[in-house]
Write an enzyme that holds these catalytic residues in place. Structure first.
Site, PDB file in Angstrom:
ATOM      1  N   GLU A 295     -10.003 -20.927   3.517  1.00 45.59           N
ATOM      2  CA  GLU A 295      -8.810 -20.955   3.097  1.00 45.59           C
ATOM      3  C   GLU A 295      -7.621 -21.966   3.059  1.00 45.59           C
ATOM      4  OE1 GLU A 295      -7.225 -19.549   0.468  1.00 45.59           O
ATOM      5  OE2 GLU A 295      -8.309 -18.251  -0.893  1.00 45.59           O
TER       6      GLU A 295
ATOM      7  N   HIS B  53      -5.885 -10.584  -3.841  1.00 43.55           N
ATOM      8  CA  HIS B  53      -5.879 -10.551  -4.771  1.00 43.55           C
ATOM      9  C   HIS B  53      -6.609  -9.281  -6.049  1.00 43.55           C
ATOM     10  CE1 HIS B  53      -4.530 -15.021  -5.740  1.00 43.55           C
ATOM     11  NE2 HIS B  53      -3.921 -14.023  -4.682  1.00 43.55           N
TER      12      HIS B  53
ATOM     13  N   ASP C 142      -9.849  17.329  13.952  1.00 43.37           N
ATOM     14  CA  ASP C 142      -8.554  18.310  13.572  1.00 43.37           C
ATOM     15  C   ASP C 142      -7.345  16.927  13.370  1.00 43.37           C
ATOM     16  OD1 ASP C 142      -6.163  18.765  14.827  1.00 43.37           O
ATOM     17  OD2 ASP C 142      -6.167  18.039  16.803  1.00 43.37           O
TER      18      ASP C 142
ATOM     19  N   GLU D  90      -8.209 -12.033   2.107  1.00 42.49           N
ATOM     20  CA  GLU D  90      -8.230 -13.148   3.188  1.00 42.49           C
ATOM     21  C   GLU D  90      -8.118 -12.446   4.624  1.00 42.49           C
ATOM     22  OE1 GLU D  90      -6.939 -15.758  -0.173  1.00 42.49           O
ATOM     23  OE2 GLU D  90      -4.963 -15.257   0.979  1.00 42.49           O
TER      24      GLU D  90
ATOM     25  N   GLU E  25     -12.388 -16.391   3.002  1.00 39.70           N
ATOM     26  CA  GLU E  25     -12.311 -15.621   2.202  1.00 39.70           C
ATOM     27  C   GLU E  25     -12.986 -15.052   1.842  1.00 39.70           C
ATOM     28  OE1 GLU E  25     -11.481 -15.288  -3.060  1.00 39.70           O
ATOM     29  OE2 GLU E  25      -9.643 -16.246  -0.901  1.00 39.70           O
TER      30      GLU E  25
ATOM     31  N   ARG F 254      -2.022 -10.186  -8.094  1.00 41.96           N
ATOM     32  CA  ARG F 254      -1.933 -11.782  -7.162  1.00 41.96           C
ATOM     33  C   ARG F 254      -0.598 -11.256  -5.727  1.00 41.96           C
ATOM     34  NH1 ARG F 254      -4.532 -15.888  -8.402  1.00 41.96           N
ATOM     35  NH2 ARG F 254      -3.026 -17.321  -7.414  1.00 41.96           N
TER      36      ARG F 254
ATOM     37  N   GLU G 133      -5.737  -9.993 -12.873  1.00 44.79           N
ATOM     38  CA  GLU G 133      -5.500  -9.820 -12.328  1.00 44.79           C
ATOM     39  C   GLU G 133      -3.930 -10.022 -11.054  1.00 44.79           C
ATOM     40  OE1 GLU G 133      -7.574 -14.381  -9.231  1.00 44.79           O
ATOM     41  OE2 GLU G 133      -5.970 -14.197 -10.092  1.00 44.79           O
TER      42      GLU G 133
ATOM     43  N   ARG H  81      -0.785 -19.700 -12.060  1.00 48.49           N
ATOM     44  CA  ARG H  81      -1.594 -19.682 -10.781  1.00 48.49           C
ATOM     45  C   ARG H  81      -0.115 -18.544 -10.176  1.00 48.49           C
ATOM     46  NH1 ARG H  81      -6.550 -19.170  -8.989  1.00 48.49           N
ATOM     47  NH2 ARG H  81      -7.967 -20.293 -10.461  1.00 48.49           N
TER      48      ARG H  81
ATOM     49  N   GLU I 181     -10.350  -9.650  -3.438  1.00 50.15           N
ATOM     50  CA  GLU I 181     -10.825 -11.686  -2.175  1.00 50.15           C
ATOM     51  C   GLU I 181     -10.005 -11.306  -2.040  1.00 50.15           C
ATOM     52  OE1 GLU I 181      -9.285 -13.852  -5.545  1.00 50.15           O
ATOM     53  OE2 GLU I 181     -10.915 -13.764  -7.325  1.00 50.15           O
TER      54      GLU I 181
END
Length: 448
Positions: free
Chosen positions: A190, A246, A54, A135, A197, A339, A337, A320, A133
């Protein structure tokens, strides 16, 4: 490896499968299922794409007068869960959703990602790979079995037991995932206390998104077994890092080559023109697709300076602090990547949007800005403005407003998903905005 109906029938018998979960995701990214007994009769119905449910009972799907929907299982997603009891094993299949007229349902997030992949193929690429990745936090349960915010360890980044008291839980999660066919590349504690992670190997994007959904189910199930509660909420506790997911992305051509790699790159980064244009598309639409990558009110408590989450729209290689990073690996491992994504995002919607944003960059030759290799977190507002670095939206309200202004992102979702997503997020924001929090009581009650 392709799984056939005969393979499934054989495993049902050999592994004593007594129940079958037909799984699908709603627009919010919640994994739903219809569980049926694995009898010959029911199995025949499932394998003939005649299992029904449904649709009006699922928020954001269809109205009550359009409720009949069919589940078309993807046989390659067949898995027998490594848990069960004396009553037999439980297996699962991830399904696409079809209407009673036999058409793919426009509100099916997985089907919507398939639509984006068909566009990718027309542009000239064979596959889009994703390495996620995710977490998560592990919290203790109270005496009633309800989750608390009390962590069961005092570990930090890459710490070992006995500091990391959740080590056994995480190890069993990895063992179960491996038994189910996941290629786990790493698992570790982490940065924040109670935060973990587990990274599994990249795959084509559809399989990778399926894996994310199954991964969450496994993590929550094994955590409960150990008397813990696993949450993928972006920021469950103030004052510590939140949880991200990520997304490492790469395009491959029909010859099996990584389309992001080019040894002749005149900029010296060994990135192809395709990679730079894809990056340009990701950058251009970043502000507007944030609502999809960070879809809850709580998501924006993670996207604040000081906790390693990206706040500024920029890209770099080694650095980063920006939104997008180009990891050092080259050749087949060349990738971009992103982030900002957090694990509350619906992976099918998030990756459909990211793919379409990148394809927009390729088709319209959108130039990426210059990389920013300095630490953006220590820049002043004037320095960021001079460098052309824009902040991400600071609230869900602002992110949803931005989403409504971007035709590429809206088209990536399709009208049905876009309309229902925006409506649900406006309701969520209104509910949050009207709520009087403890912070307000603590700061204003005595003062005024």
């Amino acid at each position: 490896m392709t799984i056939t109906a005969s393979d499934i029938r054989r495993e049902v018998k050999e592994k004593n499968v007594t129940f079958l979960r037909l799984m699908f995701s709603d627009i919010a990214g919640t994994l739903k299922n219809v569980e049926i007994p694995a009898t010959d009769e029911q199995l025949d119905k499932v394998l003939a794409n005649k299992a029904m449910f449904d649709g009006s009972s699922i928020e954001g799907f269809v109205r009550i007068n359009e409720s009949d929907m069919f589940l078309h299982p993807d046989l390659d997603t067949w898995t027998v869960f490594p848990w069960g009891g004396e009553n037999g094993a439980v297996a699962g299949l991830i399904c696409d959703i079809y209407t009673a007229e036999g058409e793919p349902f426009a509100g099916d997030p997985r089907g919507n990602l398939k639509r984006a992949l068909r566009h990718m193929e027309k542009v000239g690429f064979k596959s889009f790979n994703l390495g996620p990745e995710p977490e998560f936090f592990l919290f203790k349960l109270d005496e009633k079995g309800e989750p608390t915010l009390e962590v069961n360890d005092r570990g930090g980044y890459f710490d070992l037991a006995p500091t990391d008291l959740a080590d056994n839980t995480r190890r069993e999660i990895v063992n179960v995932l491996t038994e189910m066919g996941f290629e786990v590349e790493a698992s570790h504690h982490e940065v924040a206390v109670g935060q973990h992670e587990i990274d599994f190997k990249y795959a084509d994007v559809l399989k990778a998104c399926d894996n994310i959904q199954i991964f969450k189910l496994v993590v929550k199930t094994i955590a409960r077994k150990h008397g813990l509660y696993a949450t993928f909420m972006a920021k469950p506790k103030f004052g510590i890092n939140g949880s991200g997911m990520h997304c490492n992305m790469s395009l491959f051509d029909y010859d099996g080559n990584n389309a992001f790699f080019d040894t002749e790159d005149p900029k010296g980064m060994q990135l192809s023109e395709t990679a730079y244009y894809f990056l340009g598309g990701l950058m251009k639409h970043a502000y507007n697709y944030t609502a999809i990558m960070n879809p809850t009110v709580n998501s924006y408590k993670r996207l604040v300076p000081g906790y390693e989450a990206p706040v500024y729209i920029a890209w770099a290689c080694r650095n980063r602090s920006p939104l997008i990073r180009v990891p050092a690996s080259r050749g087949m491992g060349t990738r971009l990547e992103l982030r900002s994504v957090d694990p509350t995002a619906n992976p099918y919607l998030a990756l459909a949007v990211l793919l379409e944003a990148g394809l927009d960059g390729i088709e319209n030759k959108i130039e990426a800005p210059a990389p920013v290799e300095s630490n953006i977190y220590v820049m002043t507002e004037e320095e960021r403005k001079e460098a052309g670095i824009r902040d991400l939206p600071s609230t869900l309200h602002n992110a949803v407003k931005a989403l409504q202004e971007d035709e590429v992102v809206k088209a990536a979702l399709g009208e049905h998903i876009y309309t229902n997503f925006v409506e649900s997020k406006k309701i969520e924001w209104s509910s949050y905005a009207a709520f009087v929090s403890q912070w307000e009581i603590d700061n204003y009650l005595d003062l005024y």
